[in-house]
Design a protein around this motif. Structure first.
Motif, short mmCIF file in Angstrom:
data_model
loop_
_atom_site.label_atom_id
_atom_site.label_comp_id
_atom_site.label_asym_id
_atom_site.label_seq_id
_atom_site.Cartn_x
_atom_site.Cartn_y
_atom_site.Cartn_z
N VAL A 1 0.88 -1.17 0.00
CA VAL A 1 0.00 0.00 0.00
C VAL A 1 0.92 1.22 0.00
N ASP B 1 -1.35 5.74 -2.41
CA ASP B 1 -2.63 5.18 -1.96
C ASP B 1 -3.10 5.88 -0.69
N ASP C 1 -10.08 -7.59 4.12
CA ASP C 1 -9.64 -7.59 2.72
C ASP C 1 -10.87 -7.75 1.83
N ASP D 1 -10.28 -5.21 -4.46
CA ASP D 1 -8.92 -5.41 -4.97
C ASP D 1 -7.92 -5.80 -3.89
N ASP D 2 -8.28 -5.60 -2.63
CA ASP D 2 -7.38 -6.04 -1.55
C ASP D 2 -7.09 -7.54 -1.65
N ARG E 1 -4.03 -8.12 -3.63
CA ARG E 1 -2.85 -7.29 -3.37
C ARG E 1 -1.83 -7.99 -2.48
N ALA F 1 -1.19 -7.55 0.73
CA ALA F 1 -0.48 -6.60 1.59
C ALA F 1 -0.24 -7.22 2.97
N PRO G 1 -5.02 -3.97 4.73
CA PRO G 1 -5.37 -3.77 3.33
C PRO G 1 -5.61 -2.30 3.02
N SER G 2 -5.66 -1.98 1.76
CA SER G 2 -5.90 -0.61 1.32
C SER G 2 -7.37 -0.24 1.41
N ILE G 3 -8.22 -0.98 0.70
CA ILE G 3 -9.63 -0.61 0.61
C ILE G 3 -10.36 -0.88 1.92
N ARG H 1 -9.22 -0.64 4.94
CA ARG H 1 -8.95 0.46 5.88
C ARG H 1 -9.57 1.76 5.40
#
Length: 404
Positions: free
Chosen positions: A14, A18, A364, A367-368, A371, A373, A378-380, A382
């Motif tokens: 991430v 991002d 997650d 798209d997480d 990924r 991560a 995760p990005s999305i 969080r």
């Protein structure tokens, strides 16, 4: 409330880009590549600040390093063995270098060996997403039948021992190996190379250390470093145990409000404070998170806002990482208590009235899932949590401002 985001450095999948797009305004990070106990040099700190300040194309990110998580406390310090005095001296030097760089909030933990413990790092949810989970039966199966820890059988009741035995019998070799990998992921830097013998060796080193002794060692550490933090204008904040119960025969000293109060009273300084993690503390049904914020809020310097869903009413039970508004902690009540504390600080003229928080962990989703991560980060997932928390803050802030 200052919106921050945990970032694990240049290798984090991430990216700073991002984080900027997620809308966070500050970064929580650490120099994970520096061995625990060594000094964080001014050059290394400055380099991390430089990286944070720029996107991939070189443009300004608008982000800065606001909170250190963590400046790690070595096992030598926790046990008061080996090079613990040298490590404390190095810790003080690192604090000085961080203060020179303008960073004021330093999160740390005093958990023996394991920074956190989960039995599953990607437990499938009904909606197809995944999350981290602590399954007590899986954990007992590992403790009793894989680790084969001496004395473990005395710590579980018959029903759990029977269930653990059945679960272990159902596991194939791949499942047993995966369980070991999941459990040692909370060993800093050791997820890929710690063996059962390594874990047994670490546990043996704590065999003679009681809860009272570990708490005394924490107090000694604070007595050594808090005067330095006071002089430098820093705020140290201890993260709770995760999960907040004794595991593998190890003592736990930061799992309840009473634990925190004992340590805060022992070293009574504004520079010695609390990282209030609603996820870690919320795994125990007897922890009242909004009440803890109200009663201990004066010493809270950093917030981890996440939620867990407990699968029983037992103190020691299974749980999984829920959506930020979907677990057992009343997140609206907790954020309201935080905003009231900020209002009190602002009225008193405190410069630290705006409390940094981060949307801790996340499921997650989308798209997480591709990924891969850092587990729990995760990005999305969080981003979703941060958006939900922003909504609570936006809804409550006008009323609380009007009341003050």
């Amino acid at each position: 409330m200052k919106q921050t985001w945990r970032w694990f450095g240049p290798k984090d999948l991430v990216s700073i880009d991002d984080v900027a797009q997620a809308g966070a305004t500050g970064i929580v990070t650490a120099l994970h590549h520096i061995p625990t106990g060594d000094v964080w040099s001014k050059e290394e700190i400055a380099e991390r600040q430089r990286v944070i300040a720029h996107m991939k194309d070189g443009r300004p990110s608008g982000l800065a390093w606001d909170v250190v998580e963590s400046l790690p406390v070595s096992e030598d310090i926790k046990k008061q063995t080996g090079n613990w005095r040298t490590h404390i001296a190095n810790y003080r030097e690192s604090l000085g270098n961080l203060a020179d760089a303008g960073i004021e909030v330093i999160c740390y933990n005093f958990m023996p060996i394991l920074d956190w413990t989960r039995t599953d790092l990607a437990w499938r949810l009904p909606n197809g997403g995944t999350c981290m989970r602590f399954d007590l039966t899986d954990f007992a199966a590992f403790d009793l039948h894989i680790l084969e820890r001496p004395g473990a059988a005395e710590e579980y009741d018959k029903a759990l021992k029977d269930a653990a035995g059945k679960r272990f019998a159902e596991m194939d070799d791949a499942h047993r190996s995966q369980l070991l990998r999941n459990l040692v992921f909370g060993l800093p830097g050791a997820a890929e190379n710690f063996s059962l013998e390594d874990v047994r060796t670490h546990l043996a080193e704590y065999a003679a250390i009681s809860e009272d002794q570990l708490r005394a060692n924490l107090v000694t550490f604070l007595e050594e470093v808090v005067p330095t933090a006071e002089k430098l204008g820093l705020r140290l904040c201890c993260h709770p145990d995760d999960p907040p119960v004794p595991l593998l025969g190890l003592p736990r000293i930061m799992s309840t409000e009473a634990h925190y109060k004992a340590v805060m009273d022992a070293v009574n300084s504004p520079a010695s404070g609390i990282t209030l993690c609603s996820g870690s503390l919320g795994a125990r049904p007897d922890n009242d998170l909004p009440g803890m914020m109200e009663r201990l809020g004066d010493r809270v310097h950093f917030l981890h806002l996440r939620n867990v869903k407990r699968e029983s009413d037992e103190i020691f039970g299974s749980f999984y990482e829920a959506e930020h508004l979907g677990g057992d902690t009343d997140m609206v009540a907790l954020v309201e208590a935080v905003l009231h504390e900020e209002a009190r600080r602002k009225a008193a003229g405190r410069t630290d009235w705006s409390l940094p928080f981060r949307p801790d962990h996340g499921q997650d989703i989308l798209d997480d899932l591709g990924r891969s991560a850092q587990p729990g980060y995760p990005s999305i997932g969080r981003l979703k949590g941060l958006a939900e928390l922003r909504g609570i803050i936006a809804a409550l802030s006008p009323r609380i401002t009007a009341e003050t």
